[in-house]
Design an enzyme around this catalytic site. Structure first.
Site, PDB file in Angstrom:
ATOM      1  N   GLU A  58       0.821  -1.233   0.000  1.00  0.00           N
ATOM      2  CA  GLU A  58       0.000   0.000   0.000  1.00  0.00           C
ATOM      3  C   GLU A  58       0.847   1.273   0.000  1.00  0.00           C
ATOM      4  OE1 GLU A  58      -3.562   0.387   2.170  1.00  0.00           O
ATOM      5  OE2 GLU A  58      -4.083  -1.719   2.014  1.00  0.00           O
TER       6      GLU A  58
HETATM    7  C1  FAD Z   1       2.841  -9.190   0.334  1.00  0.00           C
HETATM    8  C2  FAD Z   1       2.361  -8.221  -0.670  1.00  0.00           C
HETATM    9  C3  FAD Z   1       0.998  -8.067  -0.916  1.00  0.00           C
HETATM   10  C4  FAD Z   1       0.548  -7.219  -1.911  1.00  0.00           C
HETATM   11  N1  FAD Z   1      -0.795  -7.176  -2.240  1.00  0.00           N
HETATM   12  C5  FAD Z   1      -1.167  -6.519  -3.352  1.00  0.00           C
HETATM   13  C6  FAD Z   1      -2.509  -6.635  -3.851  1.00  0.00           C
HETATM   14  O1  FAD Z   1      -3.353  -7.291  -3.256  1.00  0.00           O
HETATM   15  N2  FAD Z   1      -2.822  -6.004  -5.001  1.00  0.00           N
HETATM   16  C7  FAD Z   1      -1.911  -5.270  -5.692  1.00  0.00           C
HETATM   17  O2  FAD Z   1      -2.249  -4.750  -6.738  1.00  0.00           O
HETATM   18  N3  FAD Z   1      -0.651  -5.112  -5.238  1.00  0.00           N
HETATM   19  C8  FAD Z   1      -0.256  -5.720  -4.092  1.00  0.00           C
HETATM   20  N4  FAD Z   1       1.038  -5.595  -3.642  1.00  0.00           N
HETATM   21  C9  FAD Z   1       1.929  -4.702  -4.330  1.00  0.00           C
HETATM   22  C10 FAD Z   1       2.441  -3.576  -3.501  1.00  0.00           C
HETATM   23  O3  FAD Z   1       1.473  -2.607  -3.321  1.00  0.00           O
HETATM   24  C11 FAD Z   1       3.706  -3.107  -4.231  1.00  0.00           C
HETATM   25  O4  FAD Z   1       4.663  -4.062  -3.916  1.00  0.00           O
HETATM   26  C12 FAD Z   1       4.204  -1.825  -3.826  1.00  0.00           C
HETATM   27  O5  FAD Z   1       3.405  -0.851  -4.378  1.00  0.00           O
HETATM   28  C13 FAD Z   1       5.670  -1.618  -4.210  1.00  0.00           C
HETATM   29  O6  FAD Z   1       6.011  -2.049  -5.505  1.00  0.00           O
HETATM   30  P1  FAD Z   1       7.334  -2.915  -5.727  1.00  0.00           P
HETATM   31  O7  FAD Z   1       7.365  -3.988  -4.721  1.00  0.00           O
HETATM   32  O8  FAD Z   1       7.377  -3.299  -7.135  1.00  0.00           O
HETATM   33  O9  FAD Z   1       8.502  -1.918  -5.374  1.00  0.00           O
HETATM   34  P2  FAD Z   1       9.227  -0.900  -6.375  1.00  0.00           P
HETATM   35  O10 FAD Z   1       8.229  -0.029  -7.015  1.00  0.00           O
HETATM   36  O11 FAD Z   1      10.148  -1.668  -7.226  1.00  0.00           O
HETATM   37  O12 FAD Z   1      10.043  -0.006  -5.371  1.00  0.00           O
HETATM   38  C14 FAD Z   1      11.357  -0.335  -4.896  1.00  0.00           C
HETATM   39  C15 FAD Z   1      11.791   0.700  -3.893  1.00  0.00           C
HETATM   40  O13 FAD Z   1      11.855   1.985  -4.519  1.00  0.00           O
HETATM   41  C16 FAD Z   1      11.140   2.927  -3.770  1.00  0.00           C
HETATM   42  N5  FAD Z   1      10.564   3.922  -4.688  1.00  0.00           N
HETATM   43  C17 FAD Z   1       9.869   3.718  -5.819  1.00  0.00           C
HETATM   44  N6  FAD Z   1       9.542   4.878  -6.367  1.00  0.00           N
HETATM   45  C18 FAD Z   1      10.029   5.848  -5.576  1.00  0.00           C
HETATM   46  C19 FAD Z   1      10.029   7.263  -5.612  1.00  0.00           C
HETATM   47  N7  FAD Z   1       9.454   7.952  -6.579  1.00  0.00           N
HETATM   48  N8  FAD Z   1      10.626   7.917  -4.604  1.00  0.00           N
HETATM   49  C20 FAD Z   1      11.235   7.256  -3.605  1.00  0.00           C
HETATM   50  N9  FAD Z   1      11.271   5.933  -3.526  1.00  0.00           N
HETATM   51  C21 FAD Z   1      10.676   5.233  -4.498  1.00  0.00           C
HETATM   52  C22 FAD Z   1      10.068   2.145  -3.051  1.00  0.00           C
HETATM   53  O14 FAD Z   1       9.661   2.826  -1.881  1.00  0.00           O
HETATM   54  C23 FAD Z   1      10.803   0.861  -2.729  1.00  0.00           C
HETATM   55  O15 FAD Z   1      11.526   1.040  -1.553  1.00  0.00           O
HETATM   56  C24 FAD Z   1       1.486  -6.431  -2.634  1.00  0.00           C
HETATM   57  C25 FAD Z   1       2.848  -6.538  -2.358  1.00  0.00           C
HETATM   58  C26 FAD Z   1       3.301  -7.426  -1.409  1.00  0.00           C
HETATM   59  C27 FAD Z   1       4.771  -7.535  -1.154  1.00  0.00           C
END
Ligand code: FAD
Length: 824
Positions: A501
């Site tokens: 989230e």
């Molecule tokens: C257990 C789990 C359950 C989930 N459930 C759902 C679900 O039900 N439905 C759904 O659609 N999604 C779901 N998600 C997705 C979740 O919301 C995303 O994982 C989350 O939005 C982050 O995306 P990412 O993991 O690809 O990280 P990335 O986007 O790859 O980010 C990597 C890092 O970069 C940082 N970052 C990225 N952009 C910026 C910026 N502009 N400025 C500063 N820092 C930045 C992030 O904070 C993070 O630390 C789930 C994820 C997990 C792990």
């Protein structure tokens, strides 16, 4: 001297008007009067005349609106239009979604505390309390987290059934559709209680009640969709999931590559208008067991079957699990917390247009729909789960530290441990207040975009700190996993909450201040919005109003920040009682400092500030700590200003203020335009950094609160499941705690005698008998020591396993209980 006195009089009048934010007219009259009176009395006619001319030169043109607009605002509007970065549609949508609550006051530099204190005290209804005492209590009694996390990798079928039957998935669904229609506070309380027993159960329950099919249908669904799905979702006949994230769309969810092309296809012999979907989603919670999948994709209409537009934009649909081509059922494995989570794929999957949430006219509105609903779910789910976790850490660590003895003392007595206990107590007080405040905002009808980001970030970050401290205090007991370990899984699962989230780094760096500055600022959004007014005259009027309001606001904040800085926040209106008044005043000071810095940072860096994330994150921290500190003060008032809570409030408050100071200091120190930074330093920290973190003495008082039963501890552990049932080690530890404490003086006498070497036996129980015989302790005291030793042995024990049981790929016997996913 007479000149100086006259200048001083003008300066004081100006400062007082700026401090109190009077109108320009009042300032002009007050300053002119003060100058004339003091100038005449002191005998400084020339200075008086010069000052009056200065006042007139400033006030007269500014008090003539037509002249002011033409000569000042119009050229500035031109420059402003040029330098203001154009907002993308995504940013525009994010800014327009949500409402502004008390956080707006905090951004104003002059918070109206009565606005905060007059908000009704959030309370559960009788029905909600009965649900907590009934089904939630019962569900907690059914949870065996080791079975869930290690043996089944899933909830057992009876737990799934209980959750569905008792409508845990329908907390946000209105009663007319068969749901529970709970307040946000009740929803939060339920999640908190479940989280004290199992992160897996709490996450499972949280998701259908958060942003997903139910929430989206409630706001945008057609009647037909609502009538079909909502009653089925309420009783768990349908299990929902919502699929937004994919390999290329994580934090930047708008970059999703999943697409749907409008087409016609024969369905049961009838030509049907629909979408051919190709998607690759991952991390989707509940997907492996979901019966209906909310899907976000970009929709295209190249053949113009729906209208002129080819790229319709992000769109949301609901696909039944039975949709041909939908690949679903495989699982991810999130850090040993086995809530159902997995990928969802599909290639050229056909879905009729009726599957679009809200129907075809909502095509392309998906992003707005998501953002509008996001803040409500984000304000509840993760903050509540984290709050449940920290409440349980208080109950568990407080009791364990009192029971676990080393060097002849309870480990709680060692100052090093005391420091960790103080953090656990203080941060739990803050987290609980924050979580309650955001739930209350939702119940007041707000869509708290900024507070929900603050709550998500800080509750989960503090959850991480507290989980780490709890593990440290437990030592090996926390490390050795098994049915007796109640701390390890919570610690393991912390990074999940940090990631979902809105991953925390992004939430802090981009969202809190980024949205806060524009949304909460009384003028910036108005200035930006004025640019989009079509009629030039109206545009200029709107810009002029916002601009001059903004200038007055900036001057006032500079004066307020400086005045409150040099007086050590000792002056000014404040709410509260004799104990808390100084706290409100301190927040007044930092509110003015934040407002001033925000204006200067935005004014000097303009659109570049968006990319200066380290600066923006620090200003976001200041806003966050102001919000959290206000939430704590409100909580203190709502609970009747209990004296017993004061050490907790004081610890958490000083921690927040100290962090606020460090964040502001970091932002100013790293401001790229050095002379501006120097000026800000003089205004904000005229005597340097004076705030200090909570003292050791205060920490000792907090540690004492969490290691002994008492009303303050009861409030900290509110909604924690502490029934001393067979499945609840922490509940049983807490039940034994009074005996443990009563045994301490007896134990001291016994240990003193033991040290003299007067006992002949090496067995503890025999030594007790000898101690009774020697008159060291009484019969009843020996019985107490025996009871406590036997009782605590269970709690300091850890599990061991047959090596075969720990093989990575355990082949389970057919008779082993199976989870729902095995059956799916
Ligand atoms: C257990 C789990 C359950 C989930 N459930 C759902 C679900 O039900 N439905 C759904 O659609 N999604 C779901 N998600 C997705 C979740 O919301 C995303 O994982 C989350 O939005 C982050 O995306 P990412 O993991 O690809 O990280 P990335 O986007 O790859 O980010 C990597 C890092 O970069 C940082 N970052 C990225 N952009 C910026 C910026 N502009 N400025 C500063 N820092 C930045 C992030 O904070 C993070 O630390 C789930 C994820 C997990 C792990």
């Amino acid at each position: 001297m007479s000149v100086l006195l006259t200048l001083l009089a003008a300066l004081i009048a100006t400062g007082a008007c700026a401090y109190h934010r009077t109108s320009l007219r009042t300032w002009a009259i007050a300053t002119a009067l003060a100058t004339v009176v003091v100038g005449v009395l002191a005998g400084a006619p020339v200075t008086t005349v010069i000052l009056l001319i200065i006042v007139a030169v400033i006030a007269v043109p500014l008090l003539m609106p037509a002249f002011r607009r033409r000569q000042i605002s119009a050229p500035l509007l031109k420059i402003f239009a040029k330098v203001t970065p154009k907002l993308s549609d995504t940013e525009q949508t994010a800014l327009e979604a949500g409402t502004v609550g008390f956080e707006g006051e905090l951004f104003s530099g002059k918070p109206d505390w009565h606005e905060l204190l007059k908000q009704p005290k959030p309370e559960l209804s009788v029905e909600e309390q009965a649900f907590l005492d009934g089904p939630v209590e019962q569900l907690c009694s059914m949870i065996d987290d080791w079975q869930i996390t290690h043996e089944l990798g899933d909830l057992p079928p009876e737990v799934w059934e209980f959750i569905k039957k008792n409508k845990f998935f329908g907390m946000i669904i209105p009663k007319q559709y068969g749901g529970l229609q709970f307040s946000a506070l009740a929803h939060s309380a339920v999640l908190q209680k479940l989280a004290t027993m199992s992160a897996t159960v709490a996450s499972t329950v949280a998701v259908p009640n958060s942003l997903g099919p139910a929430e989206l249908l409630l706001h945008y669904g057609s009647d037909e969709q609502k009538n079909f799905y909502l009653p089925r979702l309420a009783v768990g006949e349908e299990i929902p999931c919502f699929a937004l994230t994919g390999p290329y769309a994580g934090s930047d969810a708008t970059s999703l590559t999943d697409y749907g092309v409008v087409c016609k296809q024969m369905v049961d012999g009838v030509e049907t208008l629909g979408i051919r979907l190709t998607f690759d989603k991952r991390y989707i919670t509940l997907a492996p067991v979901a019966t209906v999948v909310g899907l976000a994709f970009r929709m295209y209409d190249p053949d113009h079957l729906l209208g002129d537009k080819e790229d319709l934009g992000i769109t949301l649909a609901l696909l039944p699990r039975s949709t041909p081509g939908l690949e679903i059922g495989r699982r991810h494995y999130p850090l040993n917390i086995p809530f159902q989570n997995g990928p969802v794929h599909g290639k050229d999957v056909f879905a009729p247009l009726t599957t679009l949430i809200g129907g075809p006219h909502m095509a392309g509105h998906g992003w707005r729909m998501l953002v509008e609903c996001l803040s409500v779910g984000r304000a509840i789910s993760l903050p509540s789960n984290a709050t449940g976790g920290v409440r349980m850490a208080v109950a568990a660590t407080g009791a364990y530290a009192r029971m676990r003895k080393q060097f002849g003392l309870a480990v709680a007595r060692f100052e090093g441990v005391e420091e960790a206990l103080a953090r656990i107590g203080g941060l739990t007080y803050a987290t609980a207040a924050l979580s309650r405040a955001t739930a209350a905002a939702v119940d007041r009808g707000e869509k708290p975009a900024v507070p929900s980001a603050i709550a998500k970030y800080h509750a989960t970050e503090w959850g991480r700190v507290v989980a780490g401290d709890s593990m440290d205090v437990h030592g090996g007991k926390g490390v050795q996993l098994g049915p007796k370990n109640y701390a390890g899984r919570a610690w393991q699962g912390v990074p999940i909450a940090i990631t979902v989230e809105g991953a925390n780094i992004m939430t802090r760096s981009l969202m809190i201040f980024g949205q806060g500055a524009i949304r909460c600022h009384p003028y910036v959004l108005k200035e930006m919005q004025s640019l989009s007014i079509a009629d030039y005259g109206d545009r200029l009027k709107a810009f002029d109003r916002a601009l001059f309001g903004h200038i007055g606001f900036g001057i006032s904040n500079a004066v307020r920040a400086f005045t409150l800085g040099i007086t050590g926040s000792a002056i000014g209106d404040a709410a509260g009682d004799a104990y808390t008044r100084r706290y409100y005043r301190k927040l007044n000071r930092y509110s003015a400092a934040l407002a001033l810095c925000a204006d200067v940072f935005m004014g000097v860096l303009g659109g570049k500030l968006k990319f200066k994330e380290k600066l923006s994150a620090r200003l976001g921290d200041v806003l966050s700590y102001l919000y959290i500190a206000s939430a704590m003060l409100k909580r203190y008032e709502d609970t009747g200003r209990p004296e017993a809570d004061r050490p907790l409030l004081a610890w958490a408050f000083h921690e927040c203020v100290w962090r606020m100071q460090m964040a502001l200091d970091g932002a100013i120190r790293n401001f790229p335009v050095k002379p501006v930074g120097w000026l800000l330093r003089v205004l904000v920290f005229p005597f340097g950094r004076r705030e200090v973190p909570p003292s050791d003495r205060l920490g000792r008082r907090v540690a004492a609160i969490i290691t002994a039963p008492g009303e303050a501890r009861d409030r900290l552990t509110e909604w924690a499941y502490l029934t001393p049932s067979a499945n609840n080690t922490v509940g049983r530890m807490n039940a034994l705690l009074p005996d443990v404490i009563a045994a301490e003086p007896v134990e001291r006498k016994f240990l003193k005698a033991q040290k003299t070497g007067q006992f002949t036996s090496h067995e503890y129980n025999d030594q007790l008998l000898e101690a009774v015989k020697a008159g060291v302790i009484a019969d009843g005291e020996a019985a107490l020591l025996k009871r406590v030793r036997e009782g605590t042995f269970e709690f300091i024990s850890v599990d061991d396993f047959d090596p075969k049981e720990l093989r990575a790929a355990v082949v389970r016997s057919e008779s082993a209980p199976k989870g729902l996913a095995d059956a799916a």
